[in-house]
Design an enzyme around this catalytic site. Sequence first.
Site, PDB file in Angstrom:
ATOM      1  N   ARG A  20      -3.608  90.940 -99.090  1.00 16.00           N
ATOM      2  CA  ARG A  20      -3.486  91.154 -97.648  1.00 16.00           C
ATOM      3  C   ARG A  20      -4.797  91.730 -97.111  1.00 16.00           C
ATOM      4  O   ARG A  20      -5.470  92.489 -97.822  1.00 16.00           O
ATOM      5  CB  ARG A  20      -2.350  92.150 -97.359  1.00 16.00           C
ATOM      6  CG  ARG A  20      -0.966  91.564 -97.537  1.00 16.00           C
ATOM      7  CD  ARG A  20       0.103  92.564 -97.112  1.00 16.00           C
ATOM      8  NE  ARG A  20       0.246  93.656 -98.030  1.00 16.00           N
ATOM      9  CZ  ARG A  20      -0.273  94.862 -97.872  1.00 16.00           C
ATOM     10  NH1 ARG A  20      -0.978  95.152 -96.793  1.00 16.00           N
ATOM     11  NH2 ARG A  20      -0.106  95.803 -98.767  1.00 16.00           N
ATOM     12  N   TYR A 170      -2.876  83.498 -98.465  1.00 17.13           N
ATOM     13  CA  TYR A 170      -2.275  84.409 -99.447  1.00 17.13           C
ATOM     14  C   TYR A 170      -1.047  85.162 -98.939  1.00 17.13           C
ATOM     15  O   TYR A 170      -1.085  85.757 -97.855  1.00 17.13           O
ATOM     16  CB  TYR A 170      -3.317  85.445 -99.909  1.00 17.13           C
ATOM     17  CG  TYR A 170      -2.995  85.942-101.295  1.00 17.13           C
ATOM     18  CD1 TYR A 170      -3.503  85.291-102.413  1.00 17.13           C
ATOM     19  CD2 TYR A 170      -2.130  87.015-101.496  1.00 17.13           C
ATOM     20  CE1 TYR A 170      -3.179  85.705-103.697  1.00 17.13           C
ATOM     21  CE2 TYR A 170      -1.806  87.432-102.779  1.00 17.13           C
ATOM     22  CZ  TYR A 170      -2.335  86.769-103.871  1.00 17.13           C
ATOM     23  OH  TYR A 170      -2.000  87.177-105.133  1.00 17.13           O
ATOM     24  N   LYS A 179       5.917  90.257 -94.345  1.00 16.12           N
ATOM     25  CA  LYS A 179       5.405  91.488 -93.728  1.00 16.12           C
ATOM     26  C   LYS A 179       5.326  91.332 -92.204  1.00 16.12           C
ATOM     27  O   LYS A 179       5.577  92.279 -91.466  1.00 16.12           O
ATOM     28  CB  LYS A 179       4.019  91.822 -94.293  1.00 16.12           C
ATOM     29  CG  LYS A 179       3.986  91.956 -95.811  1.00 16.12           C
ATOM     30  CD  LYS A 179       4.900  93.021 -96.307  1.00 16.12           C
ATOM     31  CE  LYS A 179       4.772  93.197 -97.815  1.00 16.12           C
ATOM     32  NZ  LYS A 179       5.660  94.230 -98.337  1.00 16.12           N
ATOM     33  N   HIS A 199      10.057  99.264 -95.474  1.00 15.25           N
ATOM     34  CA  HIS A 199       9.435  98.746 -96.693  1.00 15.25           C
ATOM     35  C   HIS A 199      10.180  99.361 -97.888  1.00 15.25           C
ATOM     36  O   HIS A 199       9.653 100.252 -98.561  1.00 15.25           O
ATOM     37  CB  HIS A 199       7.950  99.147 -96.685  1.00 15.25           C
ATOM     38  CG  HIS A 199       7.119  98.461 -97.715  1.00 15.25           C
ATOM     39  ND1 HIS A 199       5.921  98.980 -98.171  1.00 15.25           N
ATOM     40  CD2 HIS A 199       7.270  97.290 -98.383  1.00 15.25           C
ATOM     41  CE1 HIS A 199       5.399  98.169 -99.054  1.00 15.25           C
ATOM     42  NE2 HIS A 199       6.187  97.140 -99.201  1.00 15.25           N
ATOM     43  N   SER A 221       2.902  99.541-101.724  1.00 17.40           N
ATOM     44  CA  SER A 221       2.760  98.296-102.484  1.00 17.40           C
ATOM     45  C   SER A 221       2.253  98.583-103.895  1.00 17.40           C
ATOM     46  O   SER A 221       1.374  99.434-104.081  1.00 17.40           O
ATOM     47  CB  SER A 221       1.753  97.379-101.776  1.00 17.40           C
ATOM     48  OG  SER A 221       2.098  97.256-100.426  1.00 17.40           O
ATOM     49  N   CYS A 223       3.631  99.939-106.559  1.00 19.10           N
ATOM     50  CA  CYS A 223       3.965 101.239-107.176  1.00 19.10           C
ATOM     51  C   CYS A 223       5.255 101.147-107.988  1.00 19.10           C
ATOM     52  O   CYS A 223       5.930 102.151-108.207  1.00 19.10           O
ATOM     53  CB  CYS A 223       4.138 102.317-106.112  1.00 19.10           C
ATOM     54  SG  CYS A 223       2.592 102.929-105.466  1.00 19.10           S
ATOM     55  N   ASP A 246      11.864  94.733-101.744  1.00 21.12           N
ATOM     56  CA  ASP A 246      10.693  94.992-100.890  1.00 21.12           C
ATOM     57  C   ASP A 246      11.044  95.446 -99.478  1.00 21.12           C
ATOM     58  O   ASP A 246      10.349  96.294 -98.930  1.00 21.12           O
ATOM     59  CB  ASP A 246       9.826  93.724-100.822  1.00 21.12           C
ATOM     60  CG  ASP A 246       8.414  94.005-100.312  1.00 21.12           C
ATOM     61  OD1 ASP A 246       7.847  95.054-100.670  1.00 21.12           O
ATOM     62  OD2 ASP A 246       7.886  93.184 -99.541  1.00 21.12           O
ATOM     63  N   ARG A 340       0.536  87.341-108.590  1.00 21.93           N
ATOM     64  CA  ARG A 340       1.954  87.444-108.224  1.00 21.93           C
ATOM     65  C   ARG A 340       2.800  86.377-108.881  1.00 21.93           C
ATOM     66  O   ARG A 340       2.329  85.293-109.214  1.00 21.93           O
ATOM     67  CB  ARG A 340       2.086  87.262-106.702  1.00 21.93           C
ATOM     68  CG  ARG A 340       1.318  88.263-105.864  1.00 21.93           C
ATOM     69  CD  ARG A 340       2.024  89.566-105.806  1.00 21.93           C
ATOM     70  NE  ARG A 340       1.303  90.559-105.032  1.00 21.93           N
ATOM     71  CZ  ARG A 340       1.908  91.443-104.219  1.00 21.93           C
ATOM     72  NH1 ARG A 340       3.205  91.450-104.080  1.00 21.93           N
ATOM     73  NH2 ARG A 340       1.193  92.351-103.586  1.00 21.93           N
TER      74      ARG A 340
END
Length: 561
Positions: A20, A170, A179, A199, A221, A223, A246, A340
């Site tokens: 991102r 991406y 998002k 989130h 993100s 974690c 998420d 990913r």
Amino acid sequence: MPNDTFCSWLSRTDPADVARVESKTVIATSNRNQTIPTPKAGAAGQLGYWMSNEELDAQLGKRFPGSMKGRTMYVIPFSMGPVGGPLSKIGVELTDSPYVVASMRIMTRIGNDVNATIGDSPDFVRCLHSVGQPLPMQKPPLHAWPCNPSQTLITHMPERNEIASYGSGYGGNSLLGKKCLALRLGSIIGQREGWLAEHMLIIGITAPNGVKKYIAAAFPSACGKTNLAMMRPSLPGYKVECIGDDIAWMRFDKEGRLRAINPEAGFFGVAPGTSRSTNPLAMDSIERDTIFTNVAETTDGGFYWEGLEKETPKDAQIIDWQGQQWTKGSGRPAAHPNSRFCTPAVNLECLDPAWNSSEGVPIDAILFGGRRPEGVPLVYEAFDWEHGVYFGASMRSEATAAAEHKGKVIMHDPFAMRPFFGYNFGHYLQHWLDMPAKNPNAKLPKIFQVNWFRKGADGSFLWPGYSDNSRVLDWILRRVNNEPNIADTTPIGHVPKKSAFRLDGLGNDVTDKWDELFDVPREFWNEETNLVTKYFEEQVGQDLPKEMWRQRDLLRERLNK
Ligand code: OXD
Ligand code: MN
């Protein structure tokens, strides 16, 4: 990939398009202060980027006309949340990227039943995406991944119910349901309609006595949200089932229960670090129907990334994320740190039976977490809702590879939403603080802070994490059930009593570290409070609700008693 029967796909991106891009992500409105707080003079704002509608039109006008020339334009009607559900929202994405089409097919509900829901109603989010490389290109794109990084711009127009994204293929930049719609526009719609777009993962936990409770948990993100969402508990008799890893949309129902849905239909997980030992259920679900991006590959068609060393034959030949031969010890990673897997939710063995429920599941606890090597205990509980909101507001965590930030600096990441706020963070805090008054019969979830990442004096992690985080969940559920005598009070919140915490089965190497794991060093916490004060003053200023200053003062008082 490894299985002949089922098909997966590996995409390699242009190395300039791997994450991102927060610095090129903007929200355009007619009122700047509605969108971002005004930073203190001389300070650079970190809570989102605003653009005027006029500037936005000029920027889009420079980019979009002709941008799809020669390419196929795809139209994707999609639903965030079960199609037709009362908490769900519809979007339509136009894109010139087949990768986006295939990924949206996994991450959202798409197709004719969505079209039928739209009917004649204009109430859907219009999403426009282009990789920004009309044909013919002057030279072929690297790895067949057209993109236009120098012109990338990801824009949100809440007043027009629109999103437009240019130049990047991406993940969060191009799969516009995620998002862009579910968090940035979602948070604005939630503010307007009285609900929360967060989130957060959502899981159901069944205790050995058969009682099931749901929790939601916010982590920045990369974690470990996906690992927690798919956890296999080490505590016997416990079961964890996943609703989402998420994003959570949550609203108090008429009975005062906070109901949550996962608006997504798949998982877009960070690959490195995922393995049979850290997340066996994710490993099972990515054996098929999965789009991999920027992972490494073995020459026999398998996938590889950092963390899979023990699960990959020693003599396997590896091609790295940029398509080059790779050998261990070469000093560069085989997979990009933000590589990913994108896999359908229905592949997951521990998917909760209620994952598709349109009214959502009742949430009993909310967790905030981050990567904090120092000073922050494994788990502690807020004294009340307002104190819990302060937990979210003062979150800090080590930077990860999910966006363009570099190094291991500890960044402020309030509510794990810093890159995803759709409107002024001060107003967002007020929205959270108003929840009890606006929902007078609300059964407010208890709020906790967790930290799996505290390190000891020798630099090693104090807590084993992963499946042993079920021990933390056990204590949390017992607090939710108001079990007596299981907590002590510290200046920062309630912590577990060692005698009441399930440490059985852990070696002395862990249990001996209890005091270090739960220490609340006054000096560290005074400094932490000073840093949060500075952040609030510099970044939020006048927009900070007074309740946050009150919580800061109460904390200081308790620390210095
Ligand atoms: C994500 C992120 O991809 O938070 O989920 O960056
Ligand atoms: Mn995320």
